[in-house]
Write an enzyme that holds these catalytic residues in place. Structure first.
Site, PDB file in Angstrom:
ATOM      1  N   ASN A 210       0.848  -1.193   0.000  1.00 51.98           N
ATOM      2  CA  ASN A 210       0.000   0.000   0.000  1.00 51.98           C
ATOM      3  C   ASN A 210       0.886   1.246   0.000  1.00 51.98           C
ATOM      4  O   ASN A 210       2.108   1.138  -0.002  1.00 51.98           O
ATOM      5  CB  ASN A 210      -0.934  -0.027   1.210  1.00 51.98           C
ATOM      6  CG  ASN A 210      -0.153  -0.083   2.486  1.00 51.98           C
ATOM      7  OD1 ASN A 210       0.582   0.844   2.803  1.00 51.98           O
ATOM      8  ND2 ASN A 210      -0.264  -1.188   3.227  1.00 51.98           N
ATOM      9  N   LYS A 289       8.377 -17.217 -10.589  1.00 48.72           N
ATOM     10  CA  LYS A 289       7.688 -16.050 -11.151  1.00 48.72           C
ATOM     11  C   LYS A 289       6.516 -16.503 -12.032  1.00 48.72           C
ATOM     12  O   LYS A 289       6.658 -17.419 -12.861  1.00 48.72           O
ATOM     13  CB  LYS A 289       8.702 -15.259 -11.999  1.00 48.72           C
ATOM     14  CG  LYS A 289       8.129 -13.996 -12.541  1.00 48.72           C
ATOM     15  CD  LYS A 289       9.146 -13.268 -13.394  1.00 48.72           C
ATOM     16  CE  LYS A 289       8.446 -12.150 -14.143  1.00 48.72           C
ATOM     17  NZ  LYS A 289       9.300 -11.564 -15.168  1.00 48.72           N
ATOM     18  N   ASP A 308      -4.589  -9.714  12.653  1.00 51.37           N
ATOM     19  CA  ASP A 308      -4.718  -8.319  13.096  1.00 51.37           C
ATOM     20  C   ASP A 308      -3.733  -8.080  14.253  1.00 51.37           C
ATOM     21  O   ASP A 308      -3.943  -8.565  15.372  1.00 51.37           O
ATOM     22  CB  ASP A 308      -6.162  -8.010  13.517  1.00 51.37           C
ATOM     23  CG  ASP A 308      -6.374  -6.507  13.675  1.00 51.37           C
ATOM     24  OD1 ASP A 308      -5.570  -5.869  14.385  1.00 51.37           O
ATOM     25  OD2 ASP A 308      -7.333  -5.980  13.084  1.00 51.37           O
ATOM     26  N   PHE A 325      -4.588   3.466  14.367  1.00 52.81           N
ATOM     27  CA  PHE A 325      -4.815   4.501  13.357  1.00 52.81           C
ATOM     28  C   PHE A 325      -5.992   4.090  12.485  1.00 52.81           C
ATOM     29  O   PHE A 325      -6.191   2.901  12.231  1.00 52.81           O
ATOM     30  CB  PHE A 325      -3.577   4.672  12.465  1.00 52.81           C
ATOM     31  CG  PHE A 325      -2.619   5.693  13.003  1.00 52.81           C
ATOM     32  CD1 PHE A 325      -1.834   5.404  14.102  1.00 52.81           C
ATOM     33  CD2 PHE A 325      -2.525   6.951  12.427  1.00 52.81           C
ATOM     34  CE1 PHE A 325      -0.963   6.343  14.617  1.00 52.81           C
ATOM     35  CE2 PHE A 325      -1.652   7.899  12.928  1.00 52.81           C
ATOM     36  CZ  PHE A 325      -0.876   7.595  14.028  1.00 52.81           C
TER      37      PHE A 325
HETATM   38  O1  C5P Z   1      -8.838  -2.231  10.071  1.00 50.58           O
HETATM   39  P1  C5P Z   1      -7.871  -1.220   9.642  1.00 50.58           P
HETATM   40  O2  C5P Z   1      -6.764  -1.771   8.784  1.00 50.58           O
HETATM   41  O3  C5P Z   1      -8.452   0.004   9.017  1.00 50.58           O
HETATM   42  O4  C5P Z   1      -7.237  -0.715  11.031  1.00 50.58           O
HETATM   43  C1  C5P Z   1      -6.185   0.177  11.089  1.00 50.58           C
HETATM   44  C2  C5P Z   1      -5.427  -0.019  12.344  1.00 50.58           C
HETATM   45  O5  C5P Z   1      -5.268  -1.399  12.639  1.00 50.58           O
HETATM   46  C3  C5P Z   1      -4.024   0.529  12.245  1.00 50.58           C
HETATM   47  O6  C5P Z   1      -3.630   0.990  13.529  1.00 50.58           O
HETATM   48  C4  C5P Z   1      -3.208  -0.686  11.820  1.00 50.58           C
HETATM   49  O7  C5P Z   1      -1.847  -0.571  12.210  1.00 50.58           O
HETATM   50  C5  C5P Z   1      -3.905  -1.819  12.533  1.00 50.58           C
HETATM   51  N1  C5P Z   1      -3.902  -3.094  11.828  1.00 50.58           N
HETATM   52  C6  C5P Z   1      -3.193  -4.148  12.353  1.00 50.58           C
HETATM   53  N2  C5P Z   1      -3.221  -5.362  11.731  1.00 50.58           N
HETATM   54  C7  C5P Z   1      -3.927  -5.549  10.603  1.00 50.58           C
HETATM   55  C8  C5P Z   1      -4.664  -4.478  10.062  1.00 50.58           C
HETATM   56  C9  C5P Z   1      -4.623  -3.264  10.689  1.00 50.58           C
HETATM   57  O8  C5P Z   1      -2.531  -3.994  13.376  1.00 50.58           O
HETATM   58  N3  C5P Z   1      -3.933  -6.720  10.001  1.00 50.58           N
END
Ligand code: C5P
Length: 398
Positions: A210, A289, A308, A325
């Site tokens: 991203n 590849k 997460d 965030f």
């Molecule tokens: O759900 P979303 O990606 O919008 O959430 C953003 C927050 O969750 C950010 O603080 C990001 O660092 C954290 N995040 C995480 N692990 C993930 C996705 C998001 O820690 N797989």
């Protein structure tokens, strides 16, 4: 004085005999790896040449509020936004008086009005002028306005008088000035920050990622460091240099980031998840590849949910203060507030990434801090300045 490393220092030079010492101040600041820009008042040109300070600072000198070319390059507002701190050395009785009365009729005074960071002055004048009650009243006003007064020193003066009023030596000025960057608010606290993007491999040459630059997370790590914390920065791939004086862990995938976070979580007081973690990853990583198949108009990949990382921290029984965030493009506050609840966070920092001048890859940001109780808006500013405010906020509520 490591605290001045990577700082943007705006040095104001005013017209006093001690202006020759400003060359030494610029040199010392550069040695400490600060980035220095110099703003000179007109009369200071009589004491030290702009060319000298330009050569030493390696940046153009700004002098005139009404210079179209200079304003086009970096306006007084941009200079005020750029600076982390302002030091006026030497600062004459005249400039002290103008600062105390809030004047804005030249470049330096205008910048001081536009600047909302810390300001320090190193007074330099004849002993009778320093003792004059009007100067003392003006200095008291500046102190009440949180201006840091470095000196003046006592001794023999250029005019032959002996007494208090001479500018401190550059090293003494910088010793006092650098105290501005040590808030000490997070002394003996451990802070873990995640930053940057993750890369989720598809095959040996391609990956899913991203637009995160990592700038916000690195700025937060630096702000925590300045507040006296022990900092671990766990970063995905970015173009940024690893900051010094913290424990830096380089990772690539969300899985690696998760493992690093879990490894360093022990006795952490504050966890800040600013990384833009890929929510999904390819279910399968191809060993070789993937070749272009001319017969196929499209190909597809299956993606599976990533772990997460933030929830992994907030679900611990003995958990730190957890900050997440929310980079959103619509219903920013509403979505962020929902995330605060669903991820069981103590604080979420919402920013609108649909705006092109803030957020992703930009030097600036504009955020709302949302806690289970209330919201706190931080208007557009450099990521450094915003980070300092976020760290101040966190240190007040933990
Ligand atoms: O759900 P979303 O990606 O919008 O959430 C953003 C927050 O969750 C950010 O603080 C990001 O660092 C954290 N995040 C995480 N692990 C993930 C996705 C998001 O820690 N797989």
């Amino acid at each position: 004085m490591k605290s001045l490393q990577n700082k943007n220092i705006l040095l104001g030079v005013t017209g006093g005999i001690a202006a020759y010492k400003s060359a030494e101040i610029v040199r010392s600041l550069k040695k400490m790896n600060a980035d220095v820009r110099v703003v000179m008042t007109k009369s200071s040109h009589e004491f030290v040449t702009p060319l000298t300070l330009q050569a030493l600072s390696a940046n153009p000198i700004s002098s005139d509020l009404l210079d179209i070319n200079a304003e086009a390059a970096m306006s007084h507002i941009e200079l005020a936004r750029w600076a982390d701190a302002l030091l006026i050395a030497p600062c004459t009785a005249e400039t002290i008086s103008r600062l105390a009365s809030g004047r804005g009729d030249d470049l330096l005074t205008t910048i001081t009005l536009a600047f909302d960071g810390p300001i320090a002055i190193a007074p330099a004048m004849n002993q009778a002028m320093w003792r004059d009650s009007r100067t003392q009243d003006n200095v008291s006003k500046l102190v009440a306005n949180n201006t840091l007064i470095c000196g003046p020193g006592t001794g023999e003066q250029a005019c032959g008088d002996v007494g208090i009023g001479r500018m401190l030596e550059p090293e003494e000025v910088l010793n006092i000035f650098s105290s501005l960057f040590k808030s000490g608010k997070l002394i003996s606290k451990k802070v873990v920050v995640t930053a940057g993007p993750t890369q989720e491999p598809i095959d040996p040459v391609r990956y899913l990622t991203n637009r995160s630059s990592g700038k916000m997370g690195y700025a937060l790590a630096n702000a925590a460091l300045e507040a006296g914390a022990e900092v671990v920065l766990i970063s995905g791939p970015t173009d940024l240099n690893a900051p010094e004086h913290l424990h830096f862990v380089s990772v690539r995938t969300a899985k690696e980031m998760h493992e690093a976070v879990q490894h360093h979580l022990n006795s952490t007081d504050i966890f800040i998840g600013s990384a833009a973690v890929s929510d999904y990853k390819p279910s399968k990583e191809y060993k070789n590849k993937i070749k272009k198949d001319k017969g196929k108009k499209s190909i597809s990949f299956e993606l599976e949910e990533n772990i997460d990382i933030l929830k992994g921290v907030s679900s611990q029984t003995k958990r730190p203060f957890v900050v997440g965030f929310a980079a959103e493009t619509q219903d920013v506050i509403k979505n962020a507030r929902e995330k605060l609840g669903s991820k069981n966070l103590d604080l979420i920092i919402a920013n609108d990434v649909s705006k092109t001048d803030i957020g992703f890859d930009s030097e600036e940001n504009e955020v709302t801090l949302i806690t289970p109780r209330d919201d706190y808006f931080i208007s557009k500013n450099s990521k450094k300045a915003i980070s300092k405010k976020i760290i101040d906020f966190i240190s007040e509520v933990i």
